[in-house]
Design a protein around this motif. Structure first.
Motif, PDB file in Angstrom:
ATOM      1  N   ALA A 170       0.819  -1.215   0.000  1.00 48.64           N
ATOM      2  CA  ALA A 170       0.000   0.000   0.000  1.00 48.64           C
ATOM      3  C   ALA A 170       0.851   1.263   0.000  1.00 48.64           C
ATOM      4  O   ALA A 170       0.411   2.318  -0.478  1.00 48.64           O
ATOM      5  CB  ALA A 170      -0.925  -0.005   1.210  1.00 48.64           C
ATOM      6  N   PRO A 197       2.259   2.927  -3.960  1.00 47.88           N
ATOM      7  CA  PRO A 197       1.586   3.996  -4.723  1.00 47.88           C
ATOM      8  C   PRO A 197       1.691   5.355  -4.049  1.00 47.88           C
ATOM      9  O   PRO A 197       1.583   6.389  -4.724  1.00 47.88           O
ATOM     10  CB  PRO A 197       0.122   3.519  -4.774  1.00 47.88           C
ATOM     11  CG  PRO A 197       0.163   2.070  -4.468  1.00 47.88           C
ATOM     12  CD  PRO A 197       1.324   1.869  -3.561  1.00 47.88           C
ATOM     13  N   MET A 233      -2.462   5.528  -9.563  1.00 44.05           N
ATOM     14  CA  MET A 233      -3.582   4.663  -9.882  1.00 44.05           C
ATOM     15  C   MET A 233      -3.041   3.327 -10.418  1.00 44.05           C
ATOM     16  O   MET A 233      -1.865   3.225 -10.784  1.00 44.05           O
ATOM     17  CB  MET A 233      -4.483   5.343 -10.910  1.00 44.05           C
ATOM     18  CG  MET A 233      -5.223   6.571 -10.365  1.00 44.05           C
ATOM     19  SD  MET A 233      -6.428   6.161  -9.066  1.00 44.05           S
ATOM     20  CE  MET A 233      -5.573   6.735  -7.595  1.00 44.05           C
ATOM     21  N   PRO A 234      -3.868   2.279 -10.481  1.00 45.90           N
ATOM     22  CA  PRO A 234      -3.350   0.967 -10.883  1.00 45.90           C
ATOM     23  C   PRO A 234      -2.573   0.970 -12.198  1.00 45.90           C
ATOM     24  O   PRO A 234      -1.502   0.375 -12.294  1.00 45.90           O
ATOM     25  CB  PRO A 234      -4.623   0.113 -10.983  1.00 45.90           C
ATOM     26  CG  PRO A 234      -5.558   0.739  -9.997  1.00 45.90           C
ATOM     27  CD  PRO A 234      -5.278   2.203 -10.051  1.00 45.90           C
ATOM     28  N   LEU A 250      -2.404  -4.572  -1.300  1.00 48.63           N
ATOM     29  CA  LEU A 250      -2.507  -3.702  -2.464  1.00 48.63           C
ATOM     30  C   LEU A 250      -3.948  -3.641  -2.972  1.00 48.63           C
ATOM     31  O   LEU A 250      -4.447  -2.572  -3.350  1.00 48.63           O
ATOM     32  CB  LEU A 250      -1.568  -4.197  -3.567  1.00 48.63           C
ATOM     33  CG  LEU A 250      -1.395  -3.269  -4.771  1.00 48.63           C
ATOM     34  CD1 LEU A 250      -0.772  -1.941  -4.338  1.00 48.63           C
ATOM     35  CD2 LEU A 250      -0.529  -3.940  -5.844  1.00 48.63           C
ATOM     36  N   THR A 251      -4.617  -4.792  -2.965  1.00 48.79           N
ATOM     37  CA  THR A 251      -6.016  -4.833  -3.399  1.00 48.79           C
ATOM     38  C   THR A 251      -6.893  -3.989  -2.473  1.00 48.79           C
ATOM     39  O   THR A 251      -7.730  -3.195  -2.938  1.00 48.79           O
ATOM     40  CB  THR A 251      -6.530  -6.276  -3.421  1.00 48.79           C
ATOM     41  OG1 THR A 251      -5.719  -7.063  -4.312  1.00 48.79           O
ATOM     42  CG2 THR A 251      -7.978  -6.339  -3.869  1.00 48.79           C
ATOM     43  N   TYR A 261      -6.384  -0.224  -3.072  1.00 42.96           N
ATOM     44  CA  TYR A 261      -7.047   0.343  -4.249  1.00 42.96           C
ATOM     45  C   TYR A 261      -8.564   0.313  -4.138  1.00 42.96           C
ATOM     46  O   TYR A 261      -9.246   1.179  -4.704  1.00 42.96           O
ATOM     47  CB  TYR A 261      -6.561  -0.357  -5.509  1.00 42.96           C
ATOM     48  CG  TYR A 261      -5.266   0.235  -6.011  1.00 42.96           C
ATOM     49  CD1 TYR A 261      -5.171   1.588  -6.306  1.00 42.96           C
ATOM     50  CD2 TYR A 261      -4.129  -0.539  -6.172  1.00 42.96           C
ATOM     51  CE1 TYR A 261      -3.986   2.153  -6.752  1.00 42.96           C
ATOM     52  CE2 TYR A 261      -2.935   0.007  -6.620  1.00 42.96           C
ATOM     53  CZ  TYR A 261      -2.876   1.359  -6.904  1.00 42.96           C
ATOM     54  OH  TYR A 261      -1.700   1.926  -7.339  1.00 42.96           O
ATOM     55  N   VAL A 267      -9.055   3.494  -2.134  1.00 42.95           N
ATOM     56  CA  VAL A 267      -8.718   4.720  -2.884  1.00 42.95           C
ATOM     57  C   VAL A 267      -9.717   4.957  -4.006  1.00 42.95           C
ATOM     58  O   VAL A 267     -10.206   6.091  -4.193  1.00 42.95           O
ATOM     59  CB  VAL A 267      -7.288   4.634  -3.430  1.00 42.95           C
ATOM     60  CG1 VAL A 267      -7.018   5.740  -4.450  1.00 42.95           C
ATOM     61  CG2 VAL A 267      -6.282   4.716  -2.288  1.00 42.95           C
ATOM     62  N   LEU A 268     -10.043   3.930  -4.755  1.00 36.83           N
ATOM     63  CA  LEU A 268     -10.981   4.097  -5.871  1.00 36.83           C
ATOM     64  C   LEU A 268     -12.380   4.432  -5.382  1.00 36.83           C
ATOM     65  O   LEU A 268     -13.120   5.167  -6.049  1.00 36.83           O
ATOM     66  CB  LEU A 268     -10.993   2.827  -6.735  1.00 36.83           C
ATOM     67  CG  LEU A 268      -9.668   2.530  -7.476  1.00 36.83           C
ATOM     68  CD1 LEU A 268      -9.767   1.205  -8.213  1.00 36.83           C
ATOM     69  CD2 LEU A 268      -9.328   3.662  -8.440  1.00 36.83           C
TER      70      LEU A 268
END
Length: 202
Positions: free
Chosen positions: A117, A120, A135-136, A188-189, A192, A195-196
């Protein structure tokens, strides 16, 4: 860890039996354990450690990579990432050692998730509106981020190949490299997803 160390061998054995992630609980001949331990141990294994060196090493990496995540996302989202990474690290180990006489302890999966995490955030972008994480798609296109992840993967695989011996109430130990990888992916999943979701709401 201090309480178990002071409590002695009986408390240490009890903690491992009921809170460590024991893969043989899911096999055809599971050992005796407290009802429900096979489920909550996917989380509680992260609070147990095989020795002082194991504990201090995880605390060091937690301080380094957990700090930027906690500062940017706040304590609640920080804990969500820790939880997701600990569980995914445990599931990765369980998938590889299903039913085997393997015991896993340590926060390495959660710490690996926080490291993921943090990437990014470390290589985020400065915009007129302020700072934002990669972003990814940007993450996969950033050479620095890719190099960082490649080094992590290399160290993880080498540590799994070389092994490690504990020096505490765990008689023998090995680095759970699969928990590191599972925790990395889970952290990481979760990062995001958070964040998304924030981006869609803003």
């Amino acid at each position: 860890h201090v309480a178990l160390w002071l409590g002695g061998e009986n408390w240490q054995i009890w903690a491992v039996e009921n809170f460590a992630l024991v893969m043989s609980r899911f096999g055809p001949e599971p050992p005796p354990y407290m009802a429900g331990a096979q489920y909550w141990s996917l989380i509680t294994h992260a609070f147990l450690h095989g020795g002082w060196d194991h504990l201090l090493f995880n605390c060091l990496w937690l301080l380094i990579f957990g700090t930027p995540v906690a500062r940017v996302l706040g304590p609640r989202r920080f804990l969500i990432i820790c939880l997701a990474a600990a569980v995914s690290g445990g599931l990765a180990s369980l998938a590889l050692h299903w039913g085997e006489r393997v015991i896993m302890v340590g926060a390495s999966g959660a710490v690996s998730g926080l490291l993921a995490a943090a990437i990014p955030l470390m290589y985020g972008r400065r915009t007129p509106q302020g700072f934002r994480p990669l972003m990814p798609g940007e993450l996969l296109g950033d050479r620095r981020a890719i190099m960082f992840m490649a080094v992590f993967l290399l160290i993880t695989l080498l540590s799994g190949a070389s092994g490690w011996s504990g020096q505490s109430f765990m008689d023998e130990g090995g680095i759970a490299w699969e928990a590191h990888l599972g925790g990395f992916v889970g952290g990481l999943t979760a990062f995001y997803v958070i964040v998304l979701r924030q981006v869609r709401q803003s």
